[in-house]
Enzyme design. Sequence first.
Site, PDB file in Angstrom:
ATOM      1  N   PRO A  10       0.809  -1.212   0.000  1.00  0.00           N
ATOM      2  CA  PRO A  10       0.000   0.000   0.000  1.00  0.00           C
ATOM      3  C   PRO A  10       0.850   1.274   0.000  1.00  0.00           C
ATOM      4  O   PRO A  10       1.675   1.477   0.871  1.00  0.00           O
ATOM      5  CB  PRO A  10      -0.835  -0.111   1.267  1.00  0.00           C
ATOM      6  CG  PRO A  10      -0.183  -1.142   2.099  1.00  0.00           C
ATOM      7  CD  PRO A  10       0.686  -1.965   1.231  1.00  0.00           C
ATOM      8  N   GLU A  11       0.641   2.104  -1.022  1.00  0.00           N
ATOM      9  CA  GLU A  11       1.253   3.422  -1.073  1.00  0.00           C
ATOM     10  C   GLU A  11       0.118   4.442  -0.994  1.00  0.00           C
ATOM     11  O   GLU A  11      -1.003   4.063  -0.678  1.00  0.00           O
ATOM     12  CB  GLU A  11       2.059   3.578  -2.375  1.00  0.00           C
ATOM     13  CG  GLU A  11       3.122   2.499  -2.538  1.00  0.00           C
ATOM     14  CD  GLU A  11       3.919   2.641  -3.838  1.00  0.00           C
ATOM     15  OE1 GLU A  11       4.024   3.760  -4.353  1.00  0.00           O
ATOM     16  OE2 GLU A  11       4.421   1.614  -4.326  1.00  0.00           O
ATOM     17  N   HIS A  67      -2.333 -14.217  11.706  1.00  0.00           N
ATOM     18  CA  HIS A  67      -1.567 -12.962  11.729  1.00  0.00           C
ATOM     19  C   HIS A  67      -2.425 -11.759  12.065  1.00  0.00           C
ATOM     20  O   HIS A  67      -2.151 -10.648  11.633  1.00  0.00           O
ATOM     21  CB  HIS A  67      -0.833 -12.734  10.405  1.00  0.00           C
ATOM     22  CG  HIS A  67      -0.012 -13.908   9.963  1.00  0.00           C
ATOM     23  ND1 HIS A  67       1.086 -14.337  10.676  1.00  0.00           N
ATOM     24  CD2 HIS A  67      -0.141 -14.743   8.918  1.00  0.00           C
ATOM     25  CE1 HIS A  67       1.601 -15.391  10.060  1.00  0.00           C
ATOM     26  NE2 HIS A  67       0.873 -15.667   9.002  1.00  0.00           N
ATOM     27  N   ARG A 112       3.545 -10.139   7.477  1.00  0.00           N
ATOM     28  CA  ARG A 112       4.973  -9.857   7.498  1.00  0.00           C
ATOM     29  C   ARG A 112       5.406  -8.950   8.652  1.00  0.00           C
ATOM     30  O   ARG A 112       6.594  -8.744   8.870  1.00  0.00           O
ATOM     31  CB  ARG A 112       5.400  -9.258   6.158  1.00  0.00           C
ATOM     32  CG  ARG A 112       6.758  -9.695   5.750  1.00  0.00           C
ATOM     33  CD  ARG A 112       7.025  -9.346   4.303  1.00  0.00           C
ATOM     34  NE  ARG A 112       6.323 -10.225   3.399  1.00  0.00           N
ATOM     35  CZ  ARG A 112       6.423 -10.146   2.070  1.00  0.00           C
ATOM     36  NH1 ARG A 112       7.155  -9.226   1.526  1.00  0.00           N
ATOM     37  NH2 ARG A 112       5.779 -10.990   1.322  1.00  0.00           N
ATOM     38  N   ARG A 126      21.005  17.731  -3.785  1.00  0.00           N
ATOM     39  CA  ARG A 126      21.094  16.308  -3.412  1.00  0.00           C
ATOM     40  C   ARG A 126      21.768  15.499  -4.500  1.00  0.00           C
ATOM     41  O   ARG A 126      21.430  15.574  -5.661  1.00  0.00           O
ATOM     42  CB  ARG A 126      19.697  15.742  -3.123  1.00  0.00           C
ATOM     43  CG  ARG A 126      19.089  16.404  -1.923  1.00  0.00           C
ATOM     44  CD  ARG A 126      17.835  15.726  -1.426  1.00  0.00           C
ATOM     45  NE  ARG A 126      17.331  16.486  -0.302  1.00  0.00           N
ATOM     46  CZ  ARG A 126      17.659  16.236   0.971  1.00  0.00           C
ATOM     47  NH1 ARG A 126      18.439  15.228   1.256  1.00  0.00           N
ATOM     48  NH2 ARG A 126      17.192  16.987   1.926  1.00  0.00           N
TER      49      ARG A 126
END
Length: 286
Positions: free
Chosen positions: A2-3, A103, A122, A167
């Site tokens: 998920p983003e 989980h 996870r 950068r």
Amino acid sequence: MPELPEVETIARGLDRRVRGATIVSVWLGEKPEPFRSPPAVLEKALTGSHIARVHRVGKHIIIDLEPAGSSHKREAAPAQWLVHLGMTGRMLVAEAEAAVLPHTHAIVDLADGRQLRFVDPRRFGRLSIAEPPAAQASAEPGKLFRGTGREPLDISQRDFDALFRGRRTPIKSALLNQKLLHGVGNIYADEGLFRAGIRPRRQAGRLSHAELARLRAGLQAVLQEAIVLGGSSVSDYVDSDGQRGFFQLEHRVYLRTGEPCRVCQTPIRRILVAGRGTHYCPNCQK
DNA sequence: CATGTTTCCTGACAGC
DNA sequence: TGCTGTCAGGAAACAT
């Protein structure tokens, strides 16, 4: 994974389904990894609270909590429940009788008999509580958590340019850095760079203003289109209603290694940048 | 400080 | 069939 678009879709679904609900009790699992705040803090903030709103900041789902009942009960302050889904986290709304998936790390009982469940095989996902500074009732309880970086959909071009100035790191690494922009992950970094025609290894600080303008536009377009389609369902992503998204069908480079570019037919190439699989068209991206 | 590398986790999958 | 090894990746910890 998920983003921003997937988290936005999930947050909207949760808001529609649990806004206004009251939390009556909480169960937290034994595994310690999912709890970024101490379990006792989570339990105390959640129990008895009212869900005022569910929204998104970066990749975090934000659940605004209000102390239940009339205001003069205790000096309980408004707080926010922050949920980061990591790679495989899910927030499910279930009937209490529904089978509990393996989980499952947290179950929140709602007064109407439903449950909010956090499931994450996870265990890269994290639950935490944001509270106003001690002894200071926050003026804006909905804005306790401000995130770690800037919102890609809101940022001005001027501020966007400034993020990358000086950068030396590859532009793809910079896009993934949540302290600069938050919400962009591997899929949308690759797709945004493709739309901008920029190679992922280009030094962030050496991009021209024109390139940065294309990048901001490409990134915003790809994020907005993905939100409309309910996100990308790669691996097993589903939203809070169990529905798959459809943006994966629109991917132009992500996970298309060796397949022809949709624009020029050149085979899509895969390299490693910042330790992540990175996909680009060697012809369209310079 | 900026940047690169390692670590945490389990499920999926390749190879034998 | 069932074992072993490898890989995926967000973000924090650690190293340079």
